[in-house]
Design a protein around this motif. Structure first.
Motif, PDB file in Angstrom:
ATOM      1  N   LEU A   1       0.905  -1.026  -0.085  1.00 18.00           N
ATOM      2  CA  LEU A   1      -0.043   0.016  -0.021  1.00 18.00           C
ATOM      3  C   LEU A   1       0.811   1.354   0.117  1.00 18.00           C
ATOM      4  O   LEU A   1       0.628   2.432  -0.774  1.00 18.00           O
ATOM      5  CB  LEU A   1      -1.228  -0.022   1.285  1.00 18.00           C
ATOM      6  CG  LEU A   1      -2.276   1.206   1.223  1.00 18.00           C
ATOM      7  CD1 LEU A   1      -2.910   0.922   0.009  1.00 18.00           C
ATOM      8  CD2 LEU A   1      -2.834   1.002   2.667  1.00 18.00           C
ATOM      9  N   MET A   2       1.992   1.173   0.791  1.00 15.22           N
ATOM     10  CA  MET A   2       2.958   2.318   0.825  1.00 15.22           C
ATOM     11  C   MET A   2       3.247   2.708  -0.808  1.00 15.22           C
ATOM     12  O   MET A   2       3.635   3.919  -1.182  1.00 15.22           O
ATOM     13  CB  MET A   2       4.029   2.003   1.768  1.00 15.22           C
ATOM     14  CG  MET A   2       3.804   1.984   3.116  1.00 15.22           C
ATOM     15  SD  MET A   2       5.159   1.354   4.295  1.00 15.22           S
ATOM     16  CE  MET A   2       6.477   2.360   3.786  1.00 15.22           C
ATOM     17  N   LEU A   3       3.666   1.569  -1.281  1.00  9.93           N
ATOM     18  CA  LEU A   3       4.047   1.781  -2.788  1.00  9.93           C
ATOM     19  C   LEU A   3       3.084   2.532  -3.637  1.00  9.93           C
ATOM     20  O   LEU A   3       3.236   3.387  -4.681  1.00  9.93           O
ATOM     21  CB  LEU A   3       4.484   0.457  -3.437  1.00  9.93           C
ATOM     22  CG  LEU A   3       5.596  -0.351  -2.786  1.00  9.93           C
ATOM     23  CD1 LEU A   3       5.993  -1.480  -3.436  1.00  9.93           C
ATOM     24  CD2 LEU A   3       6.667   0.242  -2.139  1.00  9.93           C
ATOM     25  N   ILE A   4       1.689   1.977  -3.519  1.00 12.38           N
ATOM     26  CA  ILE A   4       0.633   2.576  -4.365  1.00 12.38           C
ATOM     27  C   ILE A   4       0.264   4.082  -3.949  1.00 12.38           C
ATOM     28  O   ILE A   4       0.248   4.753  -4.794  1.00 12.38           O
ATOM     29  CB  ILE A   4      -0.515   1.748  -4.168  1.00 12.38           C
ATOM     30  CG1 ILE A   4      -0.097   0.152  -4.681  1.00 12.38           C
ATOM     31  CG2 ILE A   4      -1.812   1.951  -4.658  1.00 12.38           C
ATOM     32  CD1 ILE A   4      -1.144  -0.877  -4.170  1.00 12.38           C
ATOM     33  N   LEU A   5       0.348   4.088  -2.697  1.00 13.37           N
ATOM     34  CA  LEU A   5       0.001   5.639  -2.196  1.00 13.37           C
ATOM     35  C   LEU A   5       1.176   6.569  -2.745  1.00 13.37           C
ATOM     36  O   LEU A   5       0.915   7.781  -2.993  1.00 13.37           O
ATOM     37  CB  LEU A   5       0.195   5.667  -0.746  1.00 13.37           C
ATOM     38  CG  LEU A   5      -0.997   5.033   0.218  1.00 13.37           C
ATOM     39  CD1 LEU A   5      -0.642   5.029   1.578  1.00 13.37           C
ATOM     40  CD2 LEU A   5      -2.306   5.990   0.084  1.00 13.37           C
ATOM     41  N   ASP A   6       2.441   6.146  -2.936  1.00 14.95           N
ATOM     42  CA  ASP A   6       3.325   7.134  -3.488  1.00 14.95           C
ATOM     43  C   ASP A   6       3.301   7.723  -4.744  1.00 14.95           C
ATOM     44  O   ASP A   6       4.030   8.570  -5.128  1.00 14.95           O
ATOM     45  CB  ASP A   6       4.575   6.517  -3.170  1.00 14.95           C
ATOM     46  CG  ASP A   6       5.476   7.014  -2.024  1.00 14.95           C
ATOM     47  OD1 ASP A   6       4.931   7.035  -1.087  1.00 14.95           O
ATOM     48  OD2 ASP A   6       6.521   7.824  -2.119  1.00 14.95           O
TER      49      ASP A   6
END
Length: 462
Positions: A28-33
């Motif tokens: 999710l951190m990767l997508i949020l970025d």
């Protein structure tokens, strides 16, 4: 349930659902970025004095590196074991997030985004391979469903978080927030994640292939960004596009000769895989284009704050998820082709609204309609590329789709940034209007291509 299934269930890792949650937070951190940064871009531009090219590279550098190195990341996970690669990728991404948040110049900012992309390219495919390994049968389908849902959820959460953080502690915290979360997840995964070993025999690393495809795409994106200031029909722009084409040709030739190729390029000769790759590229390019144009229109032209902009985009992100959900229920009955055409025509209609009138309500409504189309397109793209291949080829096809997903985001940001260049340099709204118009035309043309490329229904023999 058979005896074999009972034995398989009992031998599964007892903490597999907790591990899925931890790996899901990391993904999710990767997508949020992507989306969280989009809302913060105007404030970054003001604080760091960024040029239009630097703004665009802040988005494209991350997605380009992520997409260009993702297949290599998967190979490394096969080589040394997924656990090591997940932890390494997460550590690189976390450290890069800290460096990016501390950036005081465009060079450091873009360098940090490239490093984040490297970490993401290591983390994402290795984490997915662990999810596939940890679960089996119906549980695996449920786990993969949760994994897929992170994409839409990340878009919705990203716009709101981007607005809240940027209007509160400031844009550096859209990166700083990754640091404590990343360190906590690393500590937890290091303890509970089961040890994994590499494949035997170990695959070779196709580093040349990764450099060729990433370099060719970087050249193309540079050509698109540069064209906004120096012209689309200049000798330099044509030369850069030609150089990118030569790079892609070299990559394709090398993949046919390499002992352990990065990508099975022959799969792109198959209509379903080519159609799915095209659709995923269109979906992410249009989605990023809408976020990019909408964010700068609301904050530059209308003077809205980051939180106001984030709240305006929240229904857009939710509609993206609704479009995806509705398509998931219909695709089995209607087939991929009619839904792909409908999705692209819906996106075209949505983009046309702000191309005609740039009233805030019209922009929000138009982008929301376009988002319904792009959300639907994401589902059709995956179903098309993965639903027509044999089970043993699903991993390769999935890697191709994921790569085109990130490249689409890079290209979308570059194109609309160049088309809307006039509105970044002045108070004119013509650039924003032209950006939405180009996106609408691209969607309509894409619908024609989708009609030719997309199969209607899966065949029995795949």
């Amino acid at each position: 349930m058979t005896t074999h299934e009972i034995q398989e269930t009992t031998t599964r890792h007892p903490l597999r659902w907790r591990l899925l949650a931890l790996l899901g937070v990391a993904q999710l951190m990767l997508i949020l970025d992507v989306t969280v940064v989009a809302i913060a871009l105007p404030q970054m531009e003001t604080d760091l004095g960024l040029s239009r090219a630097a703004i665009t590279w802040t988005v494209s550098a991350y997605t380009l590196t992520f997409g260009g190195l993702m297949l290599l990341g998967g190979r490394i996970a096969d080589l040394i074991g997924a656990k090591r690669v997940v932890l390494t990728g997460l550590l690189v991404f976390t450290a890069a997030s800290l460096a990016t948040g501390l950036a005081g110049s465009a060079e450091v900012l873009i360098g940090g985004r490239i490093a984040q992309g490297v970490g993401a390219a290591l983390l994402s495919p290795a984490a997915l391979s662990l999810v596939v390994t940890l679960f089996a049968g119906d549980e695996r389908n449920k786990a993969l469903g949760v994994w897929s849902a992170l994409g839409g959820g990340g878009a919705a959460l990203g716009v709101l978080l981007g607005g809240l953080i940027t209007s509160g502690p400031g844009w550096p915290w859209v990166f700083f927030i990754n640091v404590p979360i990343g360190l906590a997840v690393i500590a937890a995964l290091a303890v509970v994640l089961p040890a994994t070993t590499g494949q035997n025999p170990r695959p070779r690393l196709d580093i040349l292939g990764a450099l060729l495809v990433t370099g060719a795409t970087a050249t193309l994106i540079y050509a698109l960004i540069r064209a906004g200031d120096h012209g689309w029909l200049t000798l330099a722009t044509g030369g850069l596009v030609l150089a990118a084409a030569i790079g892609y040709t070299a990559f394709t030739t090398w993949q046919k000769k390499a002992r352990s190729p990065l990508m099975d390029v022959t799969m792109l000769a198959r209509r379903p895989v080519a159609g799915g790759a095209f659709l995923i590229l269109m979906a992410t390019a249009l989605m990023v284009a809408a976020f990019f144009l909408g964010t700068f229109y609301f904050q530059h032209a209308r003077g809205y704050g980051a939180l106001h902009t984030g709240l305006l985009f929240l229904p857009v992100a939710i509609i993206t998820m609704l479009g995806a959900h509705l398509t998931g229920t219909l695709i089995g009955r209607l087939g991929a082709r009619p839904l792909a055409i409908t999705a692209l025509l819906t996106a075209a209609a949505g983009m046309t609204v702000p191309a005609i009138t740039l009233q805030p309500l019209a922009v929000t409504a138009g982008v929301a309609l376009a988002a319904a189309g792009t959300g639907a397109l994401l589902v059709v793209a995956s179903a098309t590329a993965l639903g027509y291949v044999a089970p043993q080829e699903a991993g390769v096809a999935s890697g191709i789709v994921s790569t085109f997903h990130e490249f689409g985001a890079s290209v979308g940001a570059a194109v609309v940034s160049s088309v809307a260049a006039a509105s970044f340099a002045s108070d004119s709204l013509a650039g924003f209007r032209n950006g939405f118009l180009v996106a609408a035309i691209a969607s309509a043309v894409g619908a024609v291509i989708a009609a030719l490329l997309t199969p209607s229904r899966p065949t029995a023999d795949h």
